[in-house]
Scaffold this active site. Structure first.
Site, PDB file in Angstrom:
ATOM      1  N   SER A  10       0.811  -1.213   0.000  1.00 44.59           N
ATOM      2  CA  SER A  10       0.000   0.000   0.000  1.00 44.59           C
ATOM      3  C   SER A  10       0.848   1.269   0.000  1.00 44.59           C
ATOM      4  O   SER A  10       0.315   2.361  -0.138  1.00 44.59           O
ATOM      5  CB  SER A  10      -0.915   0.031   1.228  1.00 44.59           C
ATOM      6  N   CYS A  11       2.156   1.134   0.146  1.00 44.47           N
ATOM      7  CA  CYS A  11       3.071   2.276   0.267  1.00 44.47           C
ATOM      8  C   CYS A  11       3.783   2.524  -1.067  1.00 44.47           C
ATOM      9  O   CYS A  11       4.462   1.635  -1.594  1.00 44.47           O
ATOM     10  CB  CYS A  11       4.085   1.980   1.370  1.00 44.47           C
ATOM     11  N   GLY A  12       3.646   3.729  -1.599  1.00 43.85           N
ATOM     12  CA  GLY A  12       4.296   4.075  -2.858  1.00 43.85           C
ATOM     13  C   GLY A  12       5.811   3.973  -2.788  1.00 43.85           C
ATOM     14  O   GLY A  12       6.454   3.511  -3.730  1.00 43.85           O
ATOM     15  N   ARG A  15       6.653   0.351  -3.009  1.00 46.17           N
ATOM     16  CA  ARG A  15       6.456  -0.156  -4.386  1.00 46.17           C
ATOM     17  C   ARG A  15       7.578   0.309  -5.303  1.00 46.17           C
ATOM     18  O   ARG A  15       8.084  -0.459  -6.123  1.00 46.17           O
ATOM     19  CB  ARG A  15       5.096   0.291  -4.941  1.00 46.17           C
TER      20      ARG A  15
END
Length: 141
Positions: A10-12, A15
């Site tokens: 969920s964390c950019g 990612r």
């Protein structure tokens, strides 16, 4: 080639870090630490090898940090670790472990300092920032 990322999909930043690792042609071991947190020893080891303090490794934003009173300077490292292990969302991310070293990869391009293989192609972060040029070289800011 052993590379492990403690990842939150969920964390950019997490990612982008994972994508930079894959841009070397290596598929890392991906540990979704919210579901499978590291052991106390493992977390302590990563923090130390990354050259951080326990406080440096705590995530404040989007966590129960304030509600739990973790900003209290009187709390010991052991108490902070207890909180992080009880609520893994408090562990800052992503931690990456390679044969070259361990880093908390914030910003994501910090991972480039510990990747044993070069980037294979250009890379642009999710926010549009170009990090790797067409020749596979890091772009300096």
């Amino acid at each position: 080639m052993d590379i492990t990322i403690y990842h939150n999909p969920s964390c950019g930043t997490s990612r982008n870090t994972l994508a930079l690792i894959r841009n070397t042609g290596v598929e890392p071991v991906v540990i979704e630490y919210l579901n499978n947190p590291p052991s106390r020893e493992g977390l302590t080891d990563m923090i130390a090898k990354a050259g951080l303090t326990v406080r440096d490794a705590i995530r404040e934003k989007g966590t129960p940090y304030a509600e739990l009173g973790l900003d209290n300077p009187a709390l010991s490292d052991e108490q902070l670790l207890d909180a992080m292990l009880a609520q893994p969302i408090l562990i800052n991310r992503p931690f990456v472990v390679t044969s070259v070293g361990v880093r908390l990869c914030r910003p994501s391009e910090v991972v480039l300092d510990i990747l044993p293989l070069p980037q294979k192609r250009p890379f642009t972060k999710e926010d549009g920032e170009v990090v790797i040029d067409a020749e596979g070289h890091r772009i300096s800011k």
